[in-house]
Design a protein around this motif. Structure first.
Motif, PDB file in Angstrom:
ATOM      1  N   GLY A 142       0.785  -1.224   0.000  1.00 23.84           N
ATOM      2  CA  GLY A 142       0.000   0.000   0.000  1.00 23.84           C
ATOM      3  C   GLY A 142       0.817   1.275   0.000  1.00 23.84           C
TER       4      GLY A 142
ATOM      5  N   GLU B 205      -1.891   4.000  -0.030  1.00 18.17           N
ATOM      6  CA  GLU B 205      -3.035   3.715  -0.890  1.00 18.17           C
ATOM      7  C   GLU B 205      -4.351   4.109  -0.230  1.00 18.17           C
ATOM      8  OE1 GLU B 205      -4.601  -0.514  -1.911  1.00 18.17           O
ATOM      9  OE2 GLU B 205      -3.056   0.022  -3.372  1.00 18.17           O
ATOM     10  N   ASP B 206      -4.484   3.774   1.046  1.00 21.69           N
ATOM     11  CA  ASP B 206      -5.697   4.099   1.786  1.00 21.69           C
ATOM     12  C   ASP B 206      -5.417   3.946   3.283  1.00 21.69           C
ATOM     13  OD1 ASP B 206      -5.752   1.288   2.255  1.00 21.69           O
ATOM     14  OD2 ASP B 206      -7.199   0.977   0.640  1.00 21.69           O
ATOM     15  N   LYS B 207      -6.400   4.247   4.081  1.00 25.01           N
ATOM     16  CA  LYS B 207      -6.237   4.180   5.539  1.00 25.01           C
ATOM     17  C   LYS B 207      -5.923   2.761   5.996  1.00 25.01           C
ATOM     18  CE  LYS B 207      -7.670   5.893   9.910  1.00 25.01           C
ATOM     19  NZ  LYS B 207      -6.767   5.090  10.666  1.00 25.01           N
ATOM     20  N   ASP B 208      -6.498   1.768   5.348  1.00 23.58           N
ATOM     21  CA  ASP B 208      -6.214   0.377   5.714  1.00 23.58           C
ATOM     22  C   ASP B 208      -4.735   0.048   5.532  1.00 23.58           C
ATOM     23  OD1 ASP B 208      -8.830  -0.144   6.453  1.00 23.58           O
ATOM     24  OD2 ASP B 208      -9.383  -0.992   4.508  1.00 23.58           O
TER      25      ASP B 208
ATOM     26  N   THR C 101      -5.355  13.060   5.648  1.00 26.99           N
ATOM     27  CA  THR C 101      -6.020  12.622   4.434  1.00 26.99           C
ATOM     28  C   THR C 101      -5.697  13.619   3.337  1.00 26.99           C
ATOM     29  OG1 THR C 101      -7.826  11.658   5.697  1.00 26.99           O
ATOM     30  CG2 THR C 101      -8.270  12.140   3.398  1.00 26.99           C
TER      31      THR C 101
END
Length: 86
Positions: A22, A44-47, A78
């Motif tokens: 990620g 890539e994202d919060k995960d 973000t």
């Protein structure tokens, strides 16, 4: 020299951080007037950010110990807008 030190730290950090699932990129900023550098990583994202948290902490601690520097702050943001980067 702060810029040289930050560049060396970034060069050493990249192979490790690139291994995290990620990971999407990094920007290194330095300010010679304050004697500080900021390493900003993109995910890539919060995960992906959450999954890499423990490993990133270990890498940060090792890098700080090796370089003899103190980590001032770690925060997550973000990205709302990107302009001018390809």
């Amino acid at each position: 020299d702060l810029d040289e030190d930050a560049q060396m730290a970034a060069d050493a950090l990249l192979p490790w951080v690139r291994q995290f699932d990620g990971y999407r990129g990094m920007i290194v900023l330095s300010n010679g007037e304050t004697g500080t550098a900021r390493f900003v990583t993109f995910w890539e994202d919060k995960d992906a950010l959450d999954r890499s948290e423990r490993g990133r902490m270990q890498v940060r601690e090792q890098m700080a110990k090796t370089a003899g520097v103190e980590i001032d702050d770690v925060q997550a943001y973000t990205v709302l807008l990107v302009d001018g980067f390809e």
